[in-house]
Each structure stands twice: as structure tokens, then as C-alpha cells.
Write a protein that holds these residues in place. Structure first.
Motif, PDB file in Angstrom:
ATOM      1  N   GLU A 163     -19.912  20.598  21.778  1.00 41.25           N
ATOM      2  CA  GLU A 163     -19.610  21.382  20.580  1.00 41.25           C
ATOM      3  C   GLU A 163     -20.901  21.839  19.906  1.00 41.25           C
ATOM      4  OE1 GLU A 163     -17.053  19.057  18.104  1.00 41.25           O
ATOM      5  OE2 GLU A 163     -15.261  19.729  19.172  1.00 41.25           O
ATOM      6  N   ALA A 164     -21.896  20.933  19.882  1.00 37.59           N
ATOM      7  CA  ALA A 164     -23.171  21.286  19.261  1.00 37.59           C
ATOM      8  C   ALA A 164     -23.796  22.469  19.997  1.00 37.59           C
ATOM      9  CB  ALA A 164     -24.114  20.087  19.274  1.00 37.59           C
ATOM     10  N   ALA A 165     -23.723  22.450  21.325  1.00 39.98           N
ATOM     11  CA  ALA A 165     -24.313  23.544  22.109  1.00 39.98           C
ATOM     12  C   ALA A 165     -23.612  24.867  21.790  1.00 39.98           C
ATOM     13  CB  ALA A 165     -24.216  23.234  23.593  1.00 39.98           C
ATOM     14  N   GLN A 166     -22.276  24.815  21.693  1.00 38.48           N
ATOM     15  CA  GLN A 166     -21.539  26.047  21.390  1.00 38.48           C
ATOM     16  C   GLN A 166     -21.846  26.518  19.973  1.00 38.48           C
ATOM     17  OE1 GLN A 166     -17.410  26.156  22.475  1.00 38.48           O
ATOM     18  NE2 GLN A 166     -17.759  24.820  24.216  1.00 38.48           N
ATOM     19  N   ASP A 167     -21.979  25.540  19.085  1.00 37.12           N
ATOM     20  CA  ASP A 167     -22.297  25.880  17.711  1.00 37.12           C
ATOM     21  C   ASP A 167     -23.644  26.591  17.628  1.00 37.12           C
ATOM     22  OD1 ASP A 167     -21.614  25.462  14.819  1.00 37.12           O
ATOM     23  OD2 ASP A 167     -23.568  24.491  14.868  1.00 37.12           O
ATOM     24  N   LEU A 168     -24.546  26.226  18.551  1.00 41.00           N
ATOM     25  CA  LEU A 168     -25.877  26.829  18.539  1.00 41.00           C
ATOM     26  C   LEU A 168     -25.930  28.125  19.337  1.00 41.00           C
ATOM     27  CD1 LEU A 168     -27.888  23.536  18.882  1.00 41.00           C
ATOM     28  CD2 LEU A 168     -27.920  25.053  16.921  1.00 41.00           C
ATOM     29  N   GLY A 169     -24.776  28.603  19.786  1.00 37.00           N
ATOM     30  CA  GLY A 169     -24.746  29.926  20.395  1.00 37.00           C
ATOM     31  C   GLY A 169     -24.561  29.948  21.905  1.00 37.00           C
ATOM     32  N   ALA A 170     -24.313  28.805  22.523  1.00 38.68           N
ATOM     33  CA  ALA A 170     -24.109  28.799  23.970  1.00 38.68           C
ATOM     34  C   ALA A 170     -22.638  29.042  24.280  1.00 38.68           C
ATOM     35  CB  ALA A 170     -24.556  27.465  24.560  1.00 38.68           C
ATOM     36  N   SER A 171     -22.370  29.968  25.193  1.00 42.28           N
ATOM     37  CA  SER A 171     -20.988  30.229  25.602  1.00 42.28           C
ATOM     38  C   SER A 171     -20.502  29.007  26.386  1.00 42.28           C
ATOM     39  CB  SER A 171     -20.933  31.465  26.481  1.00 42.28           C
ATOM     40  OG  SER A 171     -21.616  31.209  27.689  1.00 42.28           O
TER      41      SER A 171
ATOM     42  N   LEU B  74     -13.104  34.447  15.958  1.00 38.85           N
ATOM     43  CA  LEU B  74     -14.376  34.415  16.669  1.00 38.85           C
ATOM     44  C   LEU B  74     -14.627  32.988  17.202  1.00 38.85           C
ATOM     45  CD1 LEU B  74     -15.928  37.040  16.700  1.00 38.85           C
ATOM     46  CD2 LEU B  74     -17.432  36.134  14.927  1.00 38.85           C
ATOM     47  N   PRO B  75     -15.014  32.860  18.496  1.00 37.37           N
ATOM     48  CA  PRO B  75     -15.321  31.512  19.007  1.00 37.37           C
ATOM     49  C   PRO B  75     -16.616  30.984  18.365  1.00 37.37           C
ATOM     50  CG  PRO B  75     -15.854  33.169  20.652  1.00 37.37           C
ATOM     51  CD  PRO B  75     -15.154  33.882  19.537  1.00 37.37           C
ATOM     52  N   PRO B  76     -16.808  29.662  18.397  1.00 35.12           N
ATOM     53  CA  PRO B  76     -17.932  29.064  17.660  1.00 35.12           C
ATOM     54  C   PRO B  76     -19.294  29.645  18.029  1.00 35.12           C
ATOM     55  CG  PRO B  76     -16.791  27.414  19.013  1.00 35.12           C
ATOM     56  CD  PRO B  76     -15.962  28.634  19.002  1.00 35.12           C
ATOM     57  N   HIS B  77     -19.494  30.004  19.316  1.00 33.27           N
ATOM     58  CA  HIS B  77     -20.846  30.424  19.690  1.00 33.27           C
ATOM     59  C   HIS B  77     -21.185  31.821  19.204  1.00 33.27           C
ATOM     60  CE1 HIS B  77     -18.454  31.889  23.124  1.00 33.27           C
ATOM     61  NE2 HIS B  77     -19.389  32.778  23.316  1.00 33.27           N
ATOM     62  N   LEU B  78     -20.180  32.545  18.662  1.00 34.73           N
ATOM     63  CA  LEU B  78     -20.473  33.877  18.133  1.00 34.73           C
ATOM     64  C   LEU B  78     -20.519  33.903  16.608  1.00 34.73           C
ATOM     65  CD1 LEU B  78     -18.258  35.976  20.585  1.00 34.73           C
ATOM     66  CD2 LEU B  78     -20.704  35.499  20.731  1.00 34.73           C
ATOM     67  N   ARG B  79     -20.361  32.742  15.969  1.00 35.14           N
ATOM     68  CA  ARG B  79     -20.360  32.712  14.502  1.00 35.14           C
ATOM     69  C   ARG B  79     -21.752  32.397  13.961  1.00 35.14           C
ATOM     70  NH1 ARG B  79     -14.742  30.094  12.274  1.00 35.14           N
ATOM     71  NH2 ARG B  79     -13.397  31.120  13.782  1.00 35.14           N
ATOM     72  N   PRO B  80     -22.189  33.150  12.964  1.00 33.32           N
ATOM     73  CA  PRO B  80     -23.506  32.873  12.376  1.00 33.32           C
ATOM     74  C   PRO B  80     -23.458  31.686  11.412  1.00 33.32           C
ATOM     75  CG  PRO B  80     -22.536  34.793  11.352  1.00 33.32           C
ATOM     76  CD  PRO B  80     -21.535  34.312  12.358  1.00 33.32           C
ATOM     77  N   PHE B 102     -33.155  25.071  21.327  1.00 30.95           N
ATOM     78  CA  PHE B 102     -31.950  25.420  22.088  1.00 30.95           C
ATOM     79  C   PHE B 102     -31.236  26.664  21.546  1.00 30.95           C
ATOM     80  CE2 PHE B 102     -27.499  25.146  23.290  1.00 30.95           C
ATOM     81  CZ  PHE B 102     -27.572  24.832  24.636  1.00 30.95           C
ATOM     82  N   GLY B 103     -31.016  26.666  20.233  1.00 32.69           N
ATOM     83  CA  GLY B 103     -30.289  27.784  19.631  1.00 32.69           C
ATOM     84  C   GLY B 103     -31.046  29.099  19.767  1.00 32.69           C
ATOM     85  N   LEU B 104     -32.372  29.040  19.656  1.00 35.15           N
ATOM     86  CA  LEU B 104     -33.184  30.259  19.761  1.00 35.15           C
ATOM     87  C   LEU B 104     -33.183  30.776  21.189  1.00 35.15           C
ATOM     88  CD1 LEU B 104     -36.182  29.135  17.545  1.00 35.15           C
ATOM     89  CD2 LEU B 104     -34.339  30.695  16.922  1.00 35.15           C
ATOM     90  N   ARG B 105     -33.164  29.846  22.153  1.00 34.81           N
ATOM     91  CA  ARG B 105     -33.151  30.285  23.553  1.00 34.81           C
ATOM     92  C   ARG B 105     -31.834  30.977  23.892  1.00 34.81           C
ATOM     93  NH1 ARG B 105     -35.392  25.497  27.126  1.00 34.81           N
ATOM     94  NH2 ARG B 105     -34.211  26.677  28.652  1.00 34.81           N
ATOM     95  N   GLN B 106     -30.740  30.534  23.267  1.00 33.45           N
ATOM     96  CA  GLN B 106     -29.459  31.209  23.491  1.00 33.45           C
ATOM     97  C   GLN B 106     -29.504  32.632  22.949  1.00 33.45           C
ATOM     98  OE1 GLN B 106     -27.403  29.631  25.458  1.00 33.45           O
ATOM     99  NE2 GLN B 106     -28.800  27.904  25.326  1.00 33.45           N
ATOM    100  N   GLU B 107     -30.335  32.841  21.917  1.00 36.76           N
ATOM    101  CA  GLU B 107     -30.448  34.176  21.328  1.00 36.76           C
ATOM    102  C   GLU B 107     -31.369  35.071  22.139  1.00 36.76           C
ATOM    103  OE1 GLU B 107     -31.902  33.639  17.366  1.00 36.76           O
ATOM    104  OE2 GLU B 107     -29.925  33.219  16.535  1.00 36.76           O
ATOM    105  N   GLY B 108     -32.064  34.474  23.142  1.00 37.82           N
ATOM    106  CA  GLY B 108     -32.959  35.261  23.986  1.00 37.82           C
ATOM    107  C   GLY B 108     -34.251  35.664  23.306  1.00 37.82           C
TER     108      GLY B 108
END
Lengths: 264, 361
Positions: A163-171, B74-80, B102-108
Motif C-alpha cells: 500500500e505504501a508503494a502505491q501511495d507513493l505512486g507505483a502502479s 482515482l486509484p491510490p497511485h494517481l492521487r496527489p 522511491f516516490g520520486l523515482r515513480q515520477e521519473g
């Protein structure tokens, strides 16, 4: 005797180890025997390893065994991991109990019966027996070991990490690749190695499902033994023991190495 | 939506799990740059509400808006929106720096930018130089700060914190409260903290909501909620208080006079206008109770005996058993003439009507 190992303890320990390992130690010892007679010690020599590498039949069998073990272990790992996810993550779907039961059945079913069942199936379907039928046989056996190991890992898996990973933007797919997979990889590797060794030393299922040109190493050893024991057999057995030993050592150390970091 | 629109708006959000109603037609606005606390006992739906905002659950009814945009589906990974988990949920196979990155790498983001922002964040959460450690090599307080940094590094519009201090020991909790408040001020991000600890909410929040059975029962500044509770539940949940139950027998300017079943006549301020005979509860905070020798100022109170006297954090706490059998708690600063009172003494306990609140609900 500060550590509390009395003479009795040592004797029991020695007895236990002797019971388990003296036969194996003898095989290894006699593989370095220079005498032609398997049971008489004639001095140290590595000549049987030399002649082993000239024995094309044995080498061909070893190569078939290794290839089967690799393919079967790979298939077992993929299928076993999927099965573990299905059992652990998909909730109470219909026929779940039956699915779990049939998955774990090969663990307790006599191998002769599995072999016989597979033989009947292949004959009935008109499938020519050979490399791939052995692979299928070994995969049925190996995948339940993988399922057991991977599922144990999933039981203790903290899902808030995903959940934490998804929360941080991972699909969901990225989460699986960057979080779930690395964390269950040790269990998958351990399962792979278990499936690999099981396939490598299986004799029963292989003899039911093999065809011409796909004789595995244990089958070749067995048939040579019937013609007479040669020191070469000791040599190849020693190599096999070494390989299996290394695999199991890896498997257990992977499982154990990962344990402390989960404790927190 | 124009300027001044709330950052987060919940409109009639409901969520059920089977027959259990976790969140019940709840509406809430949270403006920009606010430290907001959701306070309630476990099982009141505050965690479900937080998971609805993060996107781990979808509401059965109602909409969720962020900055005017409908994010309900919106799924969690698309919410700011980012979340700090109660267990921290640090990735055990990654270093501290990788966790934060981790979060920044997902943003590219570029490698250079990620490095710079991770370093900045390590400084903000006071962990400079610990980027190469693994989570299991850190103390509980350090892990908490890594979790905070990881959630803040993406500069979310809204940060959700699920019981952020629950896993820390008492002393560390106290310090961390102020660090969280400072982080909120420095980033300007709105923080929504879920907690069951009223002290935490009182200390940190600009505004707080008291939740019960999936609904918000009162919302306001910590001071308003403490001083002007609108229901018995809120008065009892937030801070210590003394309750006196009785029926309204008379009106007075701005309040009511009530008589308890034991015959005490008490005057109290009241916001509502209950009819004569209504059952009401008076709430008086322990620090608003007064002690005196019996017979001098004998109104709006009762006579009793001091059963306990404890000194704690610069305050004298008394427990007094009234003749009616009620137990009253009273707290006063040292040096307000309370030193002469001690266990076993007979005293008169009273309160000023304007310090009491008569509650109908």
C-alpha cells in the motif's frame, strides 16, 4: 565441559551422524580408490574421475538430468509462486480447499503412484514420452515444494508495504516488481533449488515417464549397477552429492539469511 | 472552483463493511495549510475515512474532491496525497535514501534531482548522513522520521498520518509532536492526523474533529472543543471532566438551574434551551472546580471529604467524595491556597456557573 556436552551427548551425536552420513562418506571415499575392486582400498587416485569424463553415456545422462532439472525447477517456481498467491491472496474462492488439497497431494502421495498416473495419462493421450514428459512429472512434484516455501513467506508479508508503494505512486504492476518480488525472491530461490534437487535425484517418476534417448542420470546409474559396480559410479555419485549439497546449503542459507530483517 | 476553495472536500461519504457502517454520510472540508486531527476511539471509522482519502477504499456513496477535482474513482497511485503508515511500512530491502527516493523515482525524476531532494529531506527530518542505513539499523524514532520524509518528499497537497506517534515512547512522542508541527509549517502541506490520543490532537492540531460511529460529532479548534463541548460524549472524550446529571427546574440568565437526583441544586451556563424537566448533564473541568472550607461560600456545590491528594506536573489533584456519593475531580495550581487542604478533610466543592456547561445530548 563448560558448554554442557558430556561424553554421553558426544557419543549420541557421533552415533547419529554416523548413521546418517557414513554410507555417503564411504561413497565419496571409494570414489578416490585406485583399486578396480569397489570394496577394496588400493590407495588414493583420481583416475575414476578421468575415466568418468570419457564415459559418454554417463555424461549424456548427466546433461539430460541437469537440463530437465533446470527447466522443471523454473516451471515449478513460476507455477508454485502463482499457486501460493492464489491460496494466500484471493480470499475464499470456490473449491479453494480442493485446490489446496490437490496442490499438496504430491507431497504425501507415493511417487510410484504419481509416476503410474502420469504414464497412464501420457499413453492415453498418445503423447510420446521423453524429455518433456519427465519435465512435466518433475514439475508436478516440484511446484508443491515451491508453493509451500513461497506461501510461508506470503503469510508473514506486511501488505502495508504494498500500500505504501502505491501511495507513493507505483502502479500495481510496479509495486509487484519493486516491492513484492524482491521481498519474496529469497523464498522463490529456495523453492527453485529444492525443486532442482528433487528433479535431479528423482528415479521413480523419471523411469515411468522417460522414453528412448531421455535416460536421466539416476536411471543410468541404476542400469550400470545391474551390470556391475564400477568405481565410476562412486565418482559420479560424489559429484551428484556435491551438487545437491551445495543447492540445499544455498536454499537453507537464503531462508535463514532473510529471517532477521523480518523480525523488526 | 475559485480561490479559497477547500483543499479536501468530502461530500456525504459512506462506507460499509458488511453490516458494519464504518463511515456514515460524512461531509468535511479541509483548507490549505492546516494541521487537522481526526480524533476518536478505535472503531469509530477514522482509519476507514483516512483510507478513503488515500484511495485504498472507494466509498459506497458520496464524493471526494481534492483541490476541486473529483478523485473518488482515482486509484491510490494517481492521487496527489501521501500517507504515513502507523507501522511506517518502510521497505526493508532498501536503504533509507532509496526509501525516500522511491516516490520520486515513480515520477521519473532525473537522478540529480532525486539526489538533491533526498538530501534536503534527510536534513528536514534531521537524519543527515544516515541515507545508507537500512531501516532495521535505525531506532524507532529514526524510522518514524524516515517514514515522514518519504511521505513528504513528493510534496503532496495533503499528507495523511495514521497514528504517527503511537509506536514511540512517551518522551519521544512529546518531542516528535513539535517536529511534526514544524514540518507542517515549513512545507505548507495540509496534515491530517488520525489519532485516538486526545493530548496529541490538542497539542498539534489547528482544528480537530471528534468522531463517533462513523460520524463527526463536533468540529472546531482544540480550545473550542475543550471549552465548549456540544455533547456529553465530546466532553468526556476530550480531557478530564466532572459530570452532574439532573433535571432542569428553573431558568437563569444564559443558563439553567438543575436539581440532581440526590438533591443538589446547581447553576450552569447552557447553549440550548431545554424545557423545564429535561434531563441534562453538567460538565465541569477539574481545573474549574473550587475548594473552600465548608460554610463560607456555600452555593453551587456540595460538601464532601477529600479521599486523595496527588501532586503531578506542578498541579495538585484532588479526589473528593461528596455527601451525595458523587466523586469529584479537582485540579489546581500549587500556591493557590490549596496547600492547606489534605486527605480526610471536609471541604466545600463548588464551581462558577459560567465555567460549567449544561449538555442536553
Amino acid at each position: 565441559m563448560k558448554r554442557g556436552l558430556s561424553a554421553v551427548h558426544l557419543a549420541v551425536l557421533a552415533g547419529g551422524f554416523a548413521f546418517l552420513y557414513v554410507p555417503i562418506a564411504l561413497v565419496i571415499l571409494y570414489s578416490f580408490n585406485s583399486s578396480r575392486l569397489v570394496t577394496v582400498w588400493g590407495g588414493f587416485s583420481t583416475q575414476w574421475y578421468m575415466s568418468l569424463f570419457a564415459n559418454e553415456q554417463l555424461l549424456a545422462a548427466a546433461s539430460i538430468s541437469l537440463r530437465i532439472a533446470l527447466v522443471a525447477a523454473a516451471l515449478s517456481t513460476v507455477l508454485g509462486t502463482c499457486a501460493a498467491f492464489a491460496l494466500q491472496r484471493f480470499g475464499r474462492f470456490r473449491l479453494r480447499m480442493m485446490f489446496a488439497g490437490s496442490l499438496y497431494a504430491p507431497l504425501v502421495m507415493p511417487e510410484v503412484i504419481i509416476g503410474l498416473a502420469l504414464l497412464l495419462l501420457f499413453v492415453g493421450l498418445g503423447i510420446g514420452r521423453g524429455f518433456w514428459t519427465i519435465v512435466i512429472g518433475h514439475t508436478t512434484l516440484g511446484l508443491c515444494f515451491v508453493t509451500v516455501v513461497v506461501r510461508a513467506r506470503l503469510v508473514g508479508f506486511d501488505r502495508t508495504l504494498e500500500e505504501a508503494a502505491q501511495d507513493l505512486g507505483a502502479s500495481p504492476a510496479q509495486t509487484f516488481r519493486t516491492i513484492t518480488l524482491p521481498l519474496i525472491a529469497p523464498a522463490m530461490a529456495a523453492g527453485f533449488l529444492l525443486a532442482f534437487t528433487i528433479s535431479l535425484d528423482d528415479f521413480v517418476i523419471a523411469s515411468f515417464t522417460s522414453g528412448p534417448g531421455s535416460t536421466t542420470l539416476p536411471m543410468r546409474i541404476y542400469s550400470q549397477m545391474r551390470l556391475g559396480l564400477t568405481p565410476e559410479i562412486n565418482a559420479i555419485s560424489t559429484l551428484l552429492i556435491g551438487l545437491v549439497g551445495v543447492c540445499l546449503l544455498f536454499a537453507t542459507s537464503i531462508i535463514r539469511f532473510r529471517a532477521p530483517s523480518e523480525a523488526q | 472552483m475559485g480561490k479559497g476553495a477547500p483543499l479536501l472536500r468530502l461530500e456525504g461519504v459512506s462506507k460499509c463493511y458488511g453490516a458494519t457502517v464504518a463511515v456514515d454520510a460524512l461531509s468535511l472540508d479541509i483548507p490549505h495549510n492546516e494541521f487537522f486531527a481526526l480524533l476518536g476511539p478505535s472503531g469509530c471509522g477514522k482509519t476507514s475515512l483516512m483510507r478513503l482519502i488515500a484511495g485504498f477504499e472507494t466509498p459506497d456513496k458520496g464524493r471526494v474532491f481534492l483541490d476541486g477535482l473529483d478523485i473518488t474513482d482515482l486509484p491510490p497511485h494517481l492521487r496527489p496525497v501521501n500517507m504515513m503508515f502507523q507501522s511506517y511500512a518502510l521497505f526493508p530491502h532498501m536503504s533509507v535514501a532509496k526509501n525516500i527516493a522511491f516516490g520520486l523515482r515513480q515520477e521519473g525524476r532525473t537522478r540529480k534531482e532525486i539526489f538533491a531532494r533526498v538530501e534536503d529531506m534527510l536534513r528536514l527530518v534531521q537524519l543527515p548522513g544516515l541515507g545508507d542505513r537500512r531501516p532495521d539499523q535505525l531506532s524507532g524514532g529514526q524510522r518514524q522520521r524516515v517514514a515522514l520524509g518519504r511521505a513528504l518528499v513528493k510534496r503532496p497537497k495533503l499528507l495523511l498520518l495514521d497514528e504517527p506517534l503511537a509506536a514511540l515512547d512517551r518522551k519521544l512522542r512529546h518531542e516528535t509532536q513539535f517536529e511534526l508541527m514544524q514540518a507542517q509549517r515549513e512545507t505548507g502541506t495540509s496534515f491530517v492526523v488520525v489519532t485516538h490520543d486526545q493530548d496529541e490532537a490538542m497539542v498539534m492540531a489547528h482544528r480537530m474533529a471528534v468522531m463517533r460511529a462513523g460520524q463527526i460529532v463536533q468540529i472546531g479548534s482544540p480550545r473550542e472543543i475543550y471549552e465548549e463541548p456540544t455533547s456529553r460524549h465530546v466532553a468526556g472524550f476530550v480531557g478530564e471532566t466532572n459530570f452532574f446529571e439532573g433535571r432542569v427546574i428553573q431558568y437563569m440568565p444564559g443558563g439553567v438551574v438543575l436539581e440532581t437526583s440526590k438533591g443538589l441544586r446547581l447553576e450552569s451556563f447552557c447553549r440550548d434551551h431545554p424545557v423545564i424537566g429535561t434531563r441534562v448533564t453538567i460538565s465541569v473541568r477539574p481545573e474549574n472546580m473550587r475548594l473552600s472550607a465548608p460554610g463560607i461560600l456555600s452555593s453551587n456545590g456540595g460538601i464532601g471529604e477529600i479521599v486523595d491528594h496527588v501532586f503531578r506536573e506542578g498541579m495538585s489533584s484532588f479526589r473528593i467524595r461528596l455527601e451525595t456519593g458523587d466523586i469529584v475531580h479537582l485540579r489546581q495550581n500549587q500556591g493557590e491556597g490549596v496547600l492547606s487542604f489534605d486527605r480526610g478533610m471536609r471541604v466545600f466543592v463548588s464551581f462558577a456557573p459560567e465555567h460549567a456547561r449544561a449538555l442536553v445530548r
